[in-house]
Design a protein around this motif. Structure first.
Motif, PDB file in Angstrom:
ATOM      1  N   GLY A   1       0.780  -1.220   0.000  1.00 37.13           N
ATOM      2  CA  GLY A   1       0.000   0.000   0.000  1.00 37.13           C
ATOM      3  C   GLY A   1       0.812   1.271   0.000  1.00 37.13           C
ATOM      4  N   ARG A   2       2.132   1.190  -0.033  1.00 37.67           N
ATOM      5  CA  ARG A   2       2.976   2.378  -0.001  1.00 37.67           C
ATOM      6  C   ARG A   2       3.809   2.443  -1.271  1.00 37.67           C
ATOM      7  N   ALA A   3       3.594   3.465  -2.059  1.00 39.82           N
ATOM      8  CA  ALA A   3       4.342   3.614  -3.308  1.00 39.82           C
ATOM      9  C   ALA A   3       5.750   4.107  -3.003  1.00 39.82           C
ATOM     10  N   PRO A   4       6.744   3.624  -3.727  1.00 40.36           N
ATOM     11  CA  PRO A   4       8.096   4.141  -3.529  1.00 40.36           C
ATOM     12  C   PRO A   4       8.172   5.595  -3.970  1.00 40.36           C
ATOM     13  N   LYS A   5       9.162   6.307  -3.487  1.00 36.65           N
ATOM     14  CA  LYS A   5       9.302   7.723  -3.799  1.00 36.65           C
ATOM     15  C   LYS A   5      10.555   7.939  -4.635  1.00 36.65           C
ATOM     16  N   PRO A   6      10.446   8.622  -5.765  1.00 40.15           N
ATOM     17  CA  PRO A   6      11.640   8.909  -6.558  1.00 40.15           C
ATOM     18  C   PRO A   6      12.696   9.639  -5.744  1.00 40.15           C
ATOM     19  N   ALA A   7      13.949   9.324  -6.017  1.00 44.77           N
ATOM     20  CA  ALA A   7      15.063   9.887  -5.268  1.00 44.77           C
ATOM     21  C   ALA A   7      15.518  11.232  -5.802  1.00 44.77           C
ATOM     22  N   PHE A   8      14.953  11.671  -6.929  1.00 43.00           N
ATOM     23  CA  PHE A   8      15.465  12.859  -7.596  1.00 43.00           C
ATOM     24  C   PHE A   8      14.377  13.906  -7.792  1.00 43.00           C
ATOM     25  N   SER A   9      14.803  15.155  -7.785  1.00 42.91           N
ATOM     26  CA  SER A   9      13.932  16.229  -8.226  1.00 42.91           C
ATOM     27  C   SER A   9      13.714  16.108  -9.727  1.00 42.91           C
ATOM     28  N   ALA A  10      12.633  16.680 -10.217  1.00 43.12           N
ATOM     29  CA  ALA A  10      12.397  16.729 -11.661  1.00 43.12           C
ATOM     30  C   ALA A  10      12.935  18.013 -12.282  1.00 43.12           C
ATOM     31  N   ASP A  11      13.589  18.832 -11.482  1.00 43.42           N
ATOM     32  CA  ASP A  11      14.141  20.094 -11.972  1.00 43.42           C
ATOM     33  C   ASP A  11      15.630  19.914 -12.264  1.00 43.42           C
ATOM     34  N   PRO A  12      16.071  20.179 -13.490  1.00 48.42           N
ATOM     35  CA  PRO A  12      17.449  19.876 -13.874  1.00 48.42           C
ATOM     36  C   PRO A  12      18.473  20.797 -13.233  1.00 48.42           C
ATOM     37  N   LEU A  13      19.662  20.236 -13.013  1.00 48.00           N
ATOM     38  CA  LEU A  13      20.816  21.008 -12.567  1.00 48.00           C
ATOM     39  C   LEU A  13      21.555  21.554 -13.786  1.00 48.00           C
ATOM     40  N   ALA A  14      22.303  22.616 -13.591  1.00 46.12           N
ATOM     41  CA  ALA A  14      23.118  23.168 -14.673  1.00 46.12           C
ATOM     42  C   ALA A  14      24.121  22.116 -15.136  1.00 46.12           C
ATOM     43  N   THR A  15      24.172  21.863 -16.433  1.00 45.09           N
ATOM     44  CA  THR A  15      24.968  20.766 -16.983  1.00 45.09           C
ATOM     45  C   THR A  15      25.593  21.184 -18.311  1.00 45.09           C
ATOM     46  N   TRP A  16      26.812  20.725 -18.536  1.00 39.78           N
ATOM     47  CA  TRP A  16      27.439  20.918 -19.837  1.00 39.78           C
ATOM     48  C   TRP A  16      26.625  20.203 -20.910  1.00 39.78           C
ATOM     49  N   GLN A  17      26.851  20.594 -22.154  1.00 39.46           N
ATOM     50  CA  GLN A  17      26.113  20.048 -23.276  1.00 39.46           C
ATOM     51  C   GLN A  17      27.075  19.497 -24.327  1.00 39.46           C
ATOM     52  N   THR A  18      26.582  18.597 -25.154  1.00 37.49           N
ATOM     53  CA  THR A  18      27.362  18.108 -26.290  1.00 37.49           C
ATOM     54  C   THR A  18      26.711  18.603 -27.580  1.00 37.49           C
ATOM     55  N   ASN A  19      27.483  18.584 -28.669  1.00 41.85           N
ATOM     56  CA  ASN A  19      26.909  19.020 -29.942  1.00 41.85           C
ATOM     57  C   ASN A  19      26.420  17.849 -30.794  1.00 41.85           C
ATOM     58  N   GLY A  20      26.245  16.701 -30.164  1.00 33.79           N
ATOM     59  CA  GLY A  20      25.732  15.526 -30.851  1.00 33.79           C
ATOM     60  C   GLY A  20      25.150  14.545 -29.853  1.00 33.79           C
ATOM     61  N   ILE A  21      24.948  13.322 -30.271  1.00 33.63           N
ATOM     62  CA  ILE A  21      24.245  12.313 -29.476  1.00 33.63           C
ATOM     63  C   ILE A  21      25.146  11.733 -28.382  1.00 33.63           C
ATOM     64  N   VAL A  22      24.588  11.557 -27.188  1.00 31.75           N
ATOM     65  CA  VAL A  22      25.223  10.792 -26.113  1.00 31.75           C
ATOM     66  C   VAL A  22      24.565   9.415 -26.085  1.00 31.75           C
ATOM     67  N   TRP A  23      25.358   8.382 -26.388  1.00 33.22           N
ATOM     68  CA  TRP A  23      24.835   7.013 -26.441  1.00 33.22           C
ATOM     69  C   TRP A  23      24.981   6.269 -25.125  1.00 33.22           C
ATOM     70  N   SER A  24      25.977   6.642 -24.329  1.00 30.23           N
ATOM     71  CA  SER A  24      26.268   5.850 -23.127  1.00 30.23           C
ATOM     72  C   SER A  24      26.833   6.729 -22.026  1.00 30.23           C
ATOM     73  N   LEU A  25      26.551   6.342 -20.779  1.00 29.69           N
ATOM     74  CA  LEU A  25      27.068   7.017 -19.593  1.00 29.69           C
ATOM     75  C   LEU A  25      27.601   5.981 -18.615  1.00 29.69           C
ATOM     76  N   ALA A  26      28.641   6.333 -17.882  1.00 35.12           N
ATOM     77  CA  ALA A  26      29.160   5.472 -16.823  1.00 35.12           C
ATOM     78  C   ALA A  26      29.734   6.370 -15.740  1.00 35.12           C
ATOM     79  N   SER A  27      29.777   5.858 -14.506  1.00 36.38           N
ATOM     80  CA  SER A  27      30.310   6.654 -13.409  1.00 36.38           C
ATOM     81  C   SER A  27      31.319   5.847 -12.607  1.00 36.38           C
ATOM     82  N   VAL A  28      32.325   6.539 -12.104  1.00 44.43           N
ATOM     83  CA  VAL A  28      33.304   5.976 -11.181  1.00 44.43           C
ATOM     84  C   VAL A  28      33.545   7.034 -10.118  1.00 44.43           C
ATOM     85  N   GLY A  29      33.130   6.757  -8.880  1.00 46.78           N
ATOM     86  CA  GLY A  29      33.304   7.738  -7.826  1.00 46.78           C
ATOM     87  C   GLY A  29      32.582   9.026  -8.164  1.00 46.78           C
ATOM     88  N   ARG A  30      33.369  10.079  -8.247  1.00 46.57           N
ATOM     89  CA  ARG A  30      32.782  11.392  -8.489  1.00 46.57           C
ATOM     90  C   ARG A  30      32.845  11.807  -9.958  1.00 46.57           C
TER      91      ARG A  30
END
Length: 521
Positions: A35-64
């Protein structure tokens, strides 16, 4: 056919009907309380982010650090228009996950089709494996798959397999690196669309005969399974459509999923959370499946299959919520879903327990210029509690932002839109105020505060979505023959809108029906 967002969000009610796998509500392997729906961990409002001039196909993270791979030649700061303030990056870039700053790690991936399609870090985070279609990293000749040392951002000498065609998927364990893609030869040996290596780059005897490209890999060592998804129809000469489980050591086919996907649908992404695995599908034509599937790792039993249209490119389970990148439309038969409105919602959050669509609606468009495929987001990754989204888009939440964005934790930072008031003074001593509910991308229940002559006379709370904005009203009692000014504001509990323009209402001195004017100050 490409569909565009309507200029306004119409008030339309969705009918939520569960049509698949009702046993999902009884599945004890999900930790979400009944009876309790999970809550999204993120805001729906974007943070300031760099941009690319083409398609981003993949993302990965290591630490920070967050790595982005794709088909682009430069990046530019937040807010910069295309062609301005550009910094050269050839199909690969690295960013600080928390601040969003561009990092100096910048190997150039060129040759071949000139694209990076897959990124995956080793479990210890020391190595980043990179796949795609390229023949050089800097001045070094390679063949579509390499590894970088994350400390120092240097090209490793040991992992440089000779892959005959594009690598589209990578997954890793402590002992094995798996590649999937379009290839059929690796290091001079036959490997039909999937191959396995030691972390040092030695080709392993693991082998599976898959007849068409592999686009998704997800290895689960604890269950001795390698999930493989793509466009194939046969595995080891058996009829197997688009999804299979292999033995991660030998490559032997261990499980198939008949009737999970119709003939014109393919698997684009697979992910797991330790107890369940999730499948993202893309279809072409009539009678296809475009949505998401959840199943148990323990016995490969389907838990649910949603009903949204709009090809799904990526799935990511995180803290009890399943996030996806797609161009979803007509989710009316999925719990919490929206009707067909001839527009699209490109990011979704769902309950892994029963597929319910949760109230989290950041959005993108589907391209930044000519020649794009018109899909929207294609890749998801979480780093330091921040969700990164990559793809092919030119706007985020209706503001310019190309191909890369991110969403932080916590409540939203943008206030709901101020409603427009109308009023009717229909009898002596009575004023009826009316307005259409606003909506918020992060919060469903909004509170409306109505002011008369600067003092609050009504507080009402109502839930709304962009496809269902009910009309609201309040009847105020005032002295006959008097004039008053009304204003309204709306809050999501954290952010409050500006007050509306002042609406002057003159109350009749005797019985009559009169619509109030809209005198703004």
């Amino acid at each position: 056919m490409r569909l565009r967002k309507l200029p306004t969000k119409a008030a339309t009610r969705a009918v939520a009907v569960t049509i698949c796998c009702s046993t999902a509500l009884l599945d004890p392997s999900f930790a979400v309380a009944a009876g309790r729906a999970p809550k999204p961990a993120f805001s729906a409002d974007p943070l300031a982010t760099w941009q690319t001039n083409g398609i981003v196909w993949s993302l990965a993270s290591v630490g920070r650090v967050v790595y982005a791979g794709g088909t682009f030649t430069s990046v530019r700061p937040p807010g910069a228009a295309p062609g301005t303030k550009e910094v050269r990056r050839r199909n690969f870039a690295a960013f600080d996950a928390v601040t969003g700053a561009l990092l100096p790690c910048a190997p150039s991936f060129t040759g071949g089709e000139g694209t990076v399609r897959a990124l995956k870090a080793s479990p210890d985070g020391r190595v980043l494996y990179v796949g795609g279609s390229f023949s050089h990293v800097g001045a070094t000749g390679v063949a579509s798959a390499v590894a970088l040392n994350t400390a120092g951002c240097t090209l490793r000498k040991d992992f440089r397999p000779a892959v005959s065609s594009t690598v589209r998927a990578i997954d890793t364990t402590n002992r094995t690196v798996y590649l999937g893609g379009d290839f059929d030869v690796v290091d001079g040996r036959t490997r039909k669309h999937v191959a396995a290596f030691t972390p040092g780059g030695t080709l392993l005897p693991f082998e599976a005969d898959i007849d068409a490209p592999v686009r998704a890999l997800s290895v689960v060592p604890a269950h001795e399974k390698l999930y493989v998804g793509g466009e194939f129809e046969r595995v080891d000469n058996q009829l197997v459509h688009s999804l299979a489980a292999l033995n991660p050591t030998t490559g032997e086919l261990t499980h198939t999923y008949p009737f999970w996907l119709p003939p014109k649908s393919a698997v684009k992404s697979i992910a797991h959370d330790g107890t369940h695995f999730y499948v993202a599908a893309e279809g072409s034509g009539e009678g296809v499946f475009d949505g998401r599937i959840a199943a148990r790792l323990s016995d490969d039993t389907m838990v649910w299959k949603d009903t949204c249209f709009g090809a799904t490119q990526a799935v990511l389970p995180y803290k009890g919520v399943l996030y996806s990148a797609s161009h979803a439309h007509n989710c009316a038969a999925t719990p919490g879903g929206f009707p067909e409105r001839h527009d699209r919602q490109h990011l979704l959050a769902q309950s892994p327990k029963d597929s319910t669509i949760l109230h989290w609606f950041p959005d993108t468009d589907e391209g930044a210029g000519k020649g794009v495929a018109g899909v929207g987001p294609r890749a998801l990754a979480v780093a330091r509690g921040i969700l990164w989204v990559g793809g092919e888009f030119g706007q985020v939440n209706d503001r310019p932002q190309q191909s890369l964005t991110r969403f932080g934790a916590g409540p939203g930072t943008v206030a709901p839109e101020t409603p427009a008031l109308s009023a009717f003074a229909e009898s002596p001593g009575t004023v009826t105020l009316r307005w259409q509910a606003s909506w918020d991308r992060t919060t469903a229940a909004l509170t409306y505060r109505l002011y008369r002559d600067g003092r609050i006379v009504s507080r009402q709370t109502s839930s709304s979505t962009y496809w269902n904005r009910p009309w609201m009203s309040y009847t105020d009692s005032v002295a006959a023959g008097t004039s008053h000014r009304y204003r309204i504001e709306v809050t999501d509990g954290t952010n409050t809108s500006p007050k509306s323009h002042s609406l002057k209402v003159t109350v009749p001195a005797k019985a009559e029906t009169r619509a109030a004017g809209d005198a703004r100050t």
